[in-house]
Design a protein around this motif. Structure first.
Motif, PDB file in Angstrom:
ATOM      1  N   LEU A  76      39.737  33.550  40.358  1.00 40.47           N
ATOM      2  CA  LEU A  76      40.427  34.148  41.505  1.00 40.47           C
ATOM      3  C   LEU A  76      39.729  35.401  42.005  1.00 40.47           C
ATOM      4  N   GLY A  77      38.884  35.972  41.151  1.00 37.23           N
ATOM      5  CA  GLY A  77      38.118  37.152  41.563  1.00 37.23           C
ATOM      6  C   GLY A  77      38.504  38.400  40.796  1.00 37.23           C
ATOM      7  N   ILE A  78      37.541  39.282  40.587  1.00 41.81           N
ATOM      8  CA  ILE A  78      37.790  40.478  39.779  1.00 41.81           C
ATOM      9  C   ILE A  78      38.712  41.481  40.472  1.00 41.81           C
ATOM     10  N   SER A  79      38.906  41.340  41.799  1.00 38.21           N
ATOM     11  CA  SER A  79      39.782  42.270  42.525  1.00 38.21           C
ATOM     12  C   SER A  79      41.234  41.806  42.580  1.00 38.21           C
ATOM     13  N   THR A  80      41.539  40.676  41.949  1.00 42.47           N
ATOM     14  CA  THR A  80      42.909  40.151  41.956  1.00 42.47           C
ATOM     15  C   THR A  80      43.870  41.168  41.360  1.00 42.47           C
ATOM     16  N   ARG A  81      45.003  41.389  42.056  1.00 41.04           N
ATOM     17  CA  ARG A  81      46.043  42.281  41.504  1.00 41.04           C
ATOM     18  C   ARG A  81      46.634  41.641  40.266  1.00 41.04           C
ATOM     19  N   TYR A  82      46.602  42.381  39.154  1.00 41.22           N
ATOM     20  CA  TYR A  82      46.932  41.816  37.841  1.00 41.22           C
ATOM     21  C   TYR A  82      47.749  42.833  37.061  1.00 41.22           C
ATOM     22  N   ASN A  83      48.946  42.427  36.665  1.00 42.68           N
ATOM     23  CA  ASN A  83      49.811  43.328  35.907  1.00 42.68           C
ATOM     24  C   ASN A  83      49.862  42.893  34.454  1.00 42.68           C
ATOM     25  N   LEU A  84      49.488  43.792  33.580  1.00 41.97           N
ATOM     26  CA  LEU A  84      49.541  43.569  32.143  1.00 41.97           C
ATOM     27  C   LEU A  84      50.859  44.156  31.650  1.00 41.97           C
ATOM     28  N   MET A  85      51.747  43.297  31.183  1.00 39.42           N
ATOM     29  CA  MET A  85      53.112  43.714  30.907  1.00 39.42           C
ATOM     30  C   MET A  85      53.364  43.806  29.398  1.00 39.42           C
ATOM     31  N   PHE A  86      53.942  44.930  28.977  1.00 37.30           N
ATOM     32  CA  PHE A  86      54.189  45.183  27.554  1.00 37.30           C
ATOM     33  C   PHE A  86      55.684  45.215  27.217  1.00 37.30           C
ATOM     34  N   GLN A  87      56.512  44.622  28.062  1.00 34.54           N
ATOM     35  CA  GLN A  87      57.965  44.722  27.855  1.00 34.54           C
ATOM     36  C   GLN A  87      58.537  43.669  26.925  1.00 34.54           C
ATOM     37  N   TYR A  88      57.689  42.849  26.328  1.00 34.58           N
ATOM     38  CA  TYR A  88      58.214  41.714  25.552  1.00 34.58           C
ATOM     39  C   TYR A  88      59.139  42.150  24.419  1.00 34.58           C
ATOM     40  N   ARG A  89      60.242  41.438  24.324  1.00 35.78           N
ATOM     41  CA  ARG A  89      61.130  41.552  23.165  1.00 35.78           C
ATOM     42  C   ARG A  89      61.715  40.168  22.922  1.00 35.78           C
ATOM     43  N   PRO A  90      61.887  39.759  21.685  1.00 37.11           N
ATOM     44  CA  PRO A  90      62.372  38.403  21.383  1.00 37.11           C
ATOM     45  C   PRO A  90      63.819  38.207  21.806  1.00 37.11           C
ATOM     46  N   CYS A  91      64.052  37.246  22.680  1.00 34.95           N
ATOM     47  CA  CYS A  91      65.399  36.922  23.159  1.00 34.95           C
ATOM     48  C   CYS A  91      65.669  35.434  22.949  1.00 34.95           C
ATOM     49  N   TYR A  92      66.940  35.094  23.000  1.00 31.43           N
ATOM     50  CA  TYR A  92      67.375  33.706  22.900  1.00 31.43           C
ATOM     51  C   TYR A  92      66.778  33.064  21.646  1.00 31.43           C
ATOM     52  N   GLU A 133      37.653  44.199  29.491  1.00 33.12           N
ATOM     53  CA  GLU A 133      36.377  43.537  29.255  1.00 33.12           C
ATOM     54  C   GLU A 133      36.210  42.260  30.071  1.00 33.12           C
ATOM     55  N   SER A 134      37.309  41.729  30.607  1.00 30.31           N
ATOM     56  CA  SER A 134      37.236  40.507  31.421  1.00 30.31           C
ATOM     57  C   SER A 134      36.511  40.746  32.738  1.00 30.31           C
ATOM     58  N   GLY A 135      36.442  42.013  33.158  1.00 27.68           N
ATOM     59  CA  GLY A 135      35.822  42.333  34.437  1.00 27.68           C
ATOM     60  C   GLY A 135      36.809  42.633  35.540  1.00 27.68           C
ATOM     61  N   LEU A 136      38.109  42.401  35.293  1.00 24.32           N
ATOM     62  CA  LEU A 136      39.124  42.718  36.300  1.00 24.32           C
ATOM     63  C   LEU A 136      39.110  44.214  36.599  1.00 24.32           C
ATOM     64  N   ILE A 137      39.100  44.553  37.875  1.00 23.91           N
ATOM     65  CA  ILE A 137      39.025  45.969  38.268  1.00 23.91           C
ATOM     66  C   ILE A 137      40.308  46.451  38.927  1.00 23.91           C
ATOM     67  N   ASN A 138      41.283  45.567  39.044  1.00 27.76           N
ATOM     68  CA  ASN A 138      42.490  45.915  39.789  1.00 27.76           C
ATOM     69  C   ASN A 138      43.735  45.574  38.985  1.00 27.76           C
ATOM     70  N   PHE A 139      43.699  45.905  37.681  1.00 30.99           N
ATOM     71  CA  PHE A 139      44.852  45.632  36.836  1.00 30.99           C
ATOM     72  C   PHE A 139      45.476  46.924  36.359  1.00 30.99           C
ATOM     73  N   VAL A 140      46.768  46.841  36.067  1.00 32.36           N
ATOM     74  CA  VAL A 140      47.476  47.996  35.553  1.00 32.36           C
ATOM     75  C   VAL A 140      48.391  47.549  34.434  1.00 32.36           C
ATOM     76  N   GLU A 141      48.693  48.473  33.546  1.00 32.08           N
ATOM     77  CA  GLU A 141      49.729  48.201  32.537  1.00 32.08           C
ATOM     78  C   GLU A 141      51.076  48.528  33.168  1.00 32.08           C
ATOM     79  N   TRP A 142      52.044  47.748  32.838  1.00 31.22           N
ATOM     80  CA  TRP A 142      53.342  47.909  33.505  1.00 31.22           C
ATOM     81  C   TRP A 142      54.458  47.650  32.525  1.00 31.22           C
TER      82      TRP A 142
END
Length: 358
Positions: free
Chosen positions: A307-323, A349-358
């Protein structure tokens, strides 16, 4: 919160990151579903027209749609289309509505392809002919580009209680959405955000809602993207921005954790089609414990390469075990600090330049 020092492009160059969405917000471009109302069908159709014939019409009209969509000035579109004086003539969006209604008789909207007649019974998604809407509200917890976002939340599918919520007809919901927009304005409501569960079982209903919306409100498709090729064709020319989950980096993980066959090939196919359609894409990846190498690393790598290294990409750390997650050893706990650090490292390291942790 773990972080690292670098500029985040999306806060300063939204035009480059989400060009279609930005142009719509700035009044420089029409929403795709509004443009679909200006592409006319030459040969009339009705409920007796064979579905195969409707798809033939659709293929021809989508070629015309994309040739017009490529123009940067919508005045050219108006001039070309206004030569047709018959206001009752059927449009591309009318055609999409008819095809969507037909598919419900033998439903193949999601990749489960259960082929149930959802006009008489519920499909595997637990959704019947009348969608239930559990909530409509202005959401301020989405990505910065999207908020405030009018979120239309459907019951069923992933949601455990498919009977929750109220039944609304398309005209009623369209009027509700437009009332929000007129009251809030563009700054107070930047888009309409279709979500669930997953919105895909309700696609025919949503098409009818969009048919009745007169305002130029960006359409955000908030989805797990596990839909069929036929659904992709109906979404093409309707969605302005795909807000997509990308959960797993292997079919094995998709099968084990979400009981989805061919997860990667299906999601990858649909994301590539979304990009080809001209819509914008914003990816969300929820980091799972013990799945950094097989999923987090592979998802970031695939997006960067395809999709390209400029793709908007959110790295999400909110995981918690449910259900039932607490019953699966791999994911029955929260992330460790080391896993969070490693997730950031492999994504960078993947090369993505437009990602953030969220």
């Amino acid at each position: 919160m773990i972080s690292f020092e670098r500029k985040i492009k999306f806060t300063t160059n939204l035009k480059e990151t989400l060009p279609l969405y930005t142009n719509i917000l700035r009044g420089k471009q029409k929403c795709t579903y509004q443009l679909s109302k200006e592409i006319y069908v030459k040969e009339p159709f009705d409920s007796s027209t064979p579905l195969e014939k409707l798809w033939e019409f659709h293929k021809i009209l989508m070629i015309k749609f994309h040739s017009i969509q490529d123009k940067t000035i919508n005045n050219e579109i108006q001039e070309d289309q206004n030569t047709n004086t018959n206001k009752k003539q059927q449009t591309l969006l009318d055609l999409k509505c008819e095809i969507g209604d037909r598919i419900l008789r033998n439903c193949i909207l999601c990749e489960n392809r259960c082929e149930k007649d959802r006009k008489t019974k519920k499909g595997k998604c637990k959704v019947g002919i009348s969608p239930r809407i559990s909530s409509i509200f202005l959401h301020h917890g989405e990505e910065p580009e999207l908020v405030p976002s009018l979120t239309i939340f459907f019951s069923g599918y992933i949601s455990q209680n498919s009977l929750n919520g109220q039944i609304m007809d398309p005209i009623e919901l369209a009027n509700t959405i437009q009332k929000y927009f007129k009251r809030c304005g563009k700054r107070g409501m930047r888009n309409m955000n279709w979500v669930g569960g997953d919105p895909i079982p309700n696609l025919p209903f949503i098409l009818h809602v969009l048919h009745d919306i007169k305002e130029n409100i960006p359409c955000v498709w908030n989805s797990n993207m596990y839909h069929s090729e036929e659904a992709s064709q109906l979404l093409d020319g309707v969605v302005d921005l795909y807000l997509s989950d990308l959960k797993y980096g292997s079919d094995k993980c998709g099968k084990m954790l979400s009981k989805r066959r061919n997860y990667c090939s299906v999601i990858h196919r649909n994301l590539l089609q979304a990009q080809k359609s001209g819509a914008d894409i914003l990816i969300r990846h929820l980091v799972l414990p013990t799945h950094i190498n097989c999923c987090t690393k592979e998802c970031a790598r695939w997006v960067a390469q395809n999709l390209g290294i400029s793709t908007r990409y959110n790295l999400m750390f909110q995981y918690r075990p449910c259900y039932k997650a607490s019953q699966i050893e791999d994911i029955n706990r929260k992330l460790t600090l080391e896993e969070r650090k490693k997730a950031l490292k492999v994504t960078q390291e993947s090369g993505l330049i437009n990602f953030v942790e969220w």
